[in-house]
Structures are given as structure tokens and as C-alpha cells.
Design an enzyme around this catalytic site. Structure first.
Site, mmCIF file in Angstrom:
data_model
loop_
_atom_site.group_PDB
_atom_site.id
_atom_site.type_symbol
_atom_site.label_atom_id
_atom_site.label_comp_id
_atom_site.label_asym_id
_atom_site.label_seq_id
_atom_site.Cartn_x
_atom_site.Cartn_y
_atom_site.Cartn_z
ATOM 1 N N LYS A 268 -4.026 6.662 2.769
ATOM 2 C CA LYS A 268 -3.800 6.667 4.217
ATOM 3 C C LYS A 268 -3.545 8.090 4.707
ATOM 4 O O LYS A 268 -3.045 8.921 3.940
ATOM 5 C CB LYS A 268 -2.557 5.825 4.551
ATOM 6 C CG LYS A 268 -2.721 4.332 4.388
ATOM 7 C CD LYS A 268 -1.425 3.605 4.724
ATOM 8 C CE LYS A 268 -1.570 2.100 4.575
ATOM 9 N NZ LYS A 268 -2.510 1.484 5.533
ATOM 10 N N ARG A 342 -4.369 -8.552 0.719
ATOM 11 C CA ARG A 342 -5.125 -9.779 0.430
ATOM 12 C C ARG A 342 -5.306 -9.969 -1.072
ATOM 13 O O ARG A 342 -5.363 -11.102 -1.564
ATOM 14 C CB ARG A 342 -6.470 -9.731 1.175
ATOM 15 C CG ARG A 342 -7.317 -8.541 0.826
ATOM 16 C CD ARG A 342 -8.383 -8.245 1.866
ATOM 17 N NE ARG A 342 -7.878 -7.482 3.009
ATOM 18 C CZ ARG A 342 -8.607 -7.093 4.043
ATOM 19 N NH1 ARG A 342 -9.893 -7.389 4.094
ATOM 20 N NH2 ARG A 342 -8.063 -6.401 5.026
#
Ligand code: BES
Ligand code: ZN
Ligand code: ZN
Length: 488
Positions: A268, A342
Site C-alpha cells: 500500500k 477474502r
């Protein structure tokens, strides 16, 4: 904070401040002449109109044992519901403690002599008292000592509702304190230890699966995310089994527990990366909900599953292009290591299904895209079963947590195609929150399942009148309300 509800008159309650609810339109009448003429004057001059969060203070009113009379605005009377009282409770606690007024009496308006309102008022007051200052050596913020609600002549069942509200508020604060813990302190194993201690204190079963057990179970997807960090993962399982459980119902609460999300190799940008300590907010909400459920004792079996990992770009980290095999046997091509939530959730969902759960709800800070879609106001809701989702929406409404269903038509599935494995872990451009949910759905299969994307709502950058800046504890109250609904 000591909380109580008294079914007697408030006239003799000698609080530092006695708070009266004030609605838009008409000045409140309390029966104390000095207070009533002061209130009437405020309304007549327009200095106070009764809008939500407005408040006004009168010192040493004649005829009142309390040092101050305080008005708190609740908005239009026909619109004022339990949620308004929750916010008012939080706002008055925050406003008064900022002035070192720590002994508060609150007169419950007769129009709100019902369980939902009483519970909400206590939830709001307790949550309002929370400060994310556990690591400040000098605490600037004060805490309210006594919060006493006066409800003369109210039905005695409000006593239970008041206790429930305090329990839920405290559980929410427990969850918020966990979320506020930085990544260096709250590693997956520490999160598991905190959950275990809570479980022991409240009589829940706690099982923490370590790396070896997860490997034996074939949780390749979860372990894939964990392998980039020196901190080992944990799958935290908390179970509440009531003496008389409703037959054929077993609720699973699954919460994303990424104790810090750097993004991994798909790293990120550094701006705001410090906030990624809140990537375990779904897990914290699940743990906090179990803390409340253990005390409220609904007649339904509930198990929380919290996959806890740290997403780091270590030398053993996942690479883009890596292919993982999940516990269910389906393979995944990792196209972006930042879509890690996920990957850990699906192995937890498969494990829950293997344990025979009948209904699943998960909460996860899953996608930045949900903030683009719904901002910081609504949770995004996704499902494979409309009936189950309407139960969840009803529970959320009762709990005062806003959520909005988003579509999951098969048409979106075209965005999720991998040439080299059964599924990619990201979709192509657009509908990012939906493709993330569609990915999870492949593992939920036929079990009724609702996914809550709380990335936009689990943290507030600015304080609200009723809530401190930082972790909100969102989804917890819905979980608790849902368990209670399933039991009834
Ligand atoms: N934890 C993030 C989502 C997130 C973003 C939570 C902002 C809170 C605030 C999640 O793991 C993530 O990075 N998702 C990616 C998915 C993308 C790579 C498909 C995202 O949203 O950018
Ligand atoms: Zn991520
Ligand atoms: Zn994440």
C-alpha cells in the site's frame, strides 16, 4: 462508569447534572417551576430549539436537588426513536465529562418507556464514555462515574433492558479498545490471547487453531496470507452453547482479523497506512459480540470464527501470480496480495460449515471501494439468501446500525476469471466491493450467508458528538440483535 435505572421520581436525585430530553417545537415541562420557565424562555428566544445534540445548562435551579438542570435536544418528537436516545445518551456523556461533570442523572421521557429505547440510551451513554487513550501515559479525558436514568412508573422490564444496554455498550468498548491496539502490540497470537481471556471470564469455549492444525486441515488460503509475516497466524473460535438451544439453528459470526495490512508485496502507499491496524475490526466486533451474548444468554448456539493474520511483505510472502489451494479444494490465483481479507475469510467459512453452522454472517473491512459507494454512513450488505438478509437488516435496524444491500447478480461474475486457477482473488476494474463479495459467495455456497463490508464504517477520522474519534465497534450490535432474534 456505574449505570443504573430508578423507577422513582427524579426530584430528589442529587446528581451533578439532571438531564431532560427536549423535543423540537415545544419546551419541555418538568413540573419544577424554575426549570420550566427557563426552558420556556430559551425556546421563546430561539436560543434552543430542541434539535439533536443541542444542549443548555441552568445552574442551581430552585426546587431541584441536582446542581444543574440540562436540556438535550432530541429532534422532532414524532421522529425521535431508540436511535435518537442512543445518540443523545452518548452526546450528553461526552459534553458533560468534557466539563468534568461526572455524575449524571437522565430523565427518560414517558414517550420512550419501552425496552428498545431504554437499552439504546444505556448503550449510547456507555459507548460515549470510551476514549481511545489506552496508550497515553497522561489521560486527558475524564470518565463519567455515575449515569442514573430516572423512569418513574415505568414497567419493571426496563431494568433488564438497561442492563442489556450497559452490557452491549461495554462489549462495544472492549471491541473498540482491541481495534485501537497497534500492529506491534496486537499480533494474531495476542488477539487470540485477549479473546481467550474474555472467553474464560464469561464462560465461553475458546479454541485457537495454530499453524500446524490449519495445515492439517488444508487451509492453504489463510496460511498463504500469513506466510509473509514473522508473526504466526491463529484461527480463533469462540462458542456459546446455551442450556436450552433452539433446535436446528447454529449461528456463525465470522470476522476478518488482519492485525495489520501492509498490502504485502502489492504494498500500500504509505499515506494513512497507520490506519491499517483497524483491519481486524470485523474480528473485534465478533469477539465483542460474543462477550455480550455470553451475558445476555439468548437460547441459540453461536460460534465466532476469527481468522487472525498479519499481511506483510516478508521474504516468504505471497507473490502476485502465486496459486493457493483453499480448505474447500478450490484453487485461487493471487493477482493482488492486498486482497488478503477474502483469502483468510474463505477458509474460516469452510471450517464453520464443516462444524455444521446453519446461518453465517461475516463482517470485514474488505474493500476501499465500499467507502466510495456508501461513505462512512452505511455498511454494505451482500447475500446469497434474501430471507436471511432481511433478518439481518431487521436486526441492524433494531440495533441502530445502518446498512444497505448491494447487488450480486451473476453478471458481475464475468469480472472474476482466472486463466490459471479456479478463481482470481480480484476482479477487473469496477464494482470492487461486489466482486469481493462474489468471491466469498463461492465458498459460502448454499449456506444462508450475509457479508457486511465495514471498511467505511469501522473507523471515524473525526469525533462525533456521541462518539470519540477512531474505532466505532460497528456490526457488534447487529450481531447481538441477530442472535437474540434467532433465539425468539
Ligand atoms: N483492508 C483493505 C480494505 C480497506 C481499505 C479497509 C481502506 C479500510 C480502509 C483490503 O485488504 C484491501 O486492501 N482491499 C483492496 C482490494 C483490491 C486490491 C482489489 C482495496 O480495497 O483496495
Ligand atoms: Zn489488503
Ligand atoms: Zn485488509
Amino acid at each position: 462508569m456505574n449505570t443504573s435505572i430508578l423507577f422513582q421520581g427524579w426530584e430528589n436525585g442529587a446528581s451533578a447534572a439532571l438531564v431532560f430530553a427536549a423535543f423540537e417545537g415545544n419546551a419541555p415541562t418538568t413540573g419544577v417551576a424554575a426549570v420550566d420557565s427557563w426552558a420556556a424562555g430559551l425556546y421563546a428566544s430561539g436560543e434552543f430549539t430542541g434539535k439533536p445534540n443541542e444542549f443548555a445548562t441552568l445552574h442551581s435551579p430552585a426546587g431541584l436537588a441536582s446542581k444543574r438542570a440540562v436540556l438535550i435536544g432530541l429532534g422532532k418528537s414524532e421522529k425521535a426513536d431508540a436511535a435518537s436516545l442512543r445518540k443523545a445518551g452518548g452526546a450528553i456523556v461526552r459534553a458533560l465529562k468534557a466539563k468534568s461533570i461526572l455524575d449524571i442523572g437522565f430523565v427518560l421521557p414517558r414517550s420512550h418507556y419501552n425496552r428498545d429505547a431504554a437499552q439504546a440510551l444505556f448503550e449510547g451513554a456507555v459507548a460515549g464514555d470510551f476514549e481511545p487513550d489506552q496508550h497515553k501515559s497522561k489521560k486527558d479525558a475524564k470518565h463519567v462515574e455515575h449515569f442514573t436514568v430516572f423512569a418513574p412508573g415505568a414497567p419493571s422490564e426496563l431494568a433488564e433492558a438497561a442492563r442489556d444496554g450497559a452490557v452491549i455498550g461495554e462489549s462495544q468498548n472492549f471491541a473498540r479498545a482491541l481495534v485501537n491496539e497497534p500492529g506491534n502490540i496486537l499480533t494474531p497470537l495476542v488477539m487470540a490471547e485477549r479473546a481467550r481471556a474474555m472467553a474464560q471470564a464469561h464462560g465461553l469455549d475458546c479454541d485457537v487453531l495454530d499453524e500446524d492444525r490449519m495445515r492439517q486441515l488444508g487451509m492453504g488460503s489463510l496460511l498463504g496470507v500469513a506466510q509473509g509475516s514473522a508473526a504466526p497466524p491463529a484461527l480463533i473460535v469462540l462458542t456459546y452453547t446455551p442450556a436450552e438451544a433452539k433446535e436446528g439453528v447454529h449461528l456463525a459470526i465470522v470476522g476478518k482479523g488482519v492485525t495489520f495490512d501492509t498490502g504485502g508485496i502489492s504494498i500500500k502507499p504509505s499515506e494513512s497506512m497507520e490506519k491499517m491496524k483497524y483491519d481486524m475490526a470485523g474480528g473485534a466486533a465478533a469477539i465483542g459480540a460474543m462477550m455480550a451474548i455470553a451475558q445476555l444468554k439468548p437460547n441459540v448456539k453461536v460460534t465466532a470464527y476469527i481468522p487472525a493474520v498479519e499481511n506483510m511483505p516478508g521474504s516468504r510472502a505471497l507473490r502476485p501470480g502465486d496459486i493457493l489451494t483453499s480448505m474447500a479444494g478450490k484453487t485461487i490465483e493471487v493477482l493482488n496480495t492486498d486482497a488478503e481479507g477474502r483469502l483468510i475469510l474463505i477458509d474460516a467459512i469452510t471450517y464453520a460449515k464443516k462444524q455444521g453452522v446453519t446461518h453465517i454472517i461475516d463482517a470485514a473491512t474488505l474493500t476501499g471501494a465500499i467507502t466510495i459507494a456508501l461513505g462512512a454512513v452505511n455498511i454494505g450488505a451482500f447475500t446469497n439468501n434474501e430471507a436471511w438478509q432481511s433478518d439481518v437488516l431487521a436486526a441492524a435496524k433494531q440495533a441502530g446500525e445502518k446498512m444497505w444491500p448491494l447487488p450480486m447478480d451473476d453478471d458481475y461474475k464475468d469480472l472474476l476469471k482466472s486463466a490459471f486457477a479456479d478463481m482470481p482473488n480480484i476482479g477487473s476494474r469496477g464494482a470492487g466491493s461486489i466482486t469481493a463479495a462474489l468471491f466469498l459467495k463461492e465458498w459460502a455456497e448454499e449456506t444462508p450467508w450475509v457479508h457486511l463490508d465495514i471498511a467505511g464504517t469501522a473507523w471515524i477520522d473525526e469525533p462525533k458528538p456521541h462518539l470519540a474519534k477512531g474505532p466505532t465497534g460497528v456490526a457488534l450490535r447487529t450481531f447481538v440483535a441477530l442472535a437474540r432474534r434467532l433465539a425468539s
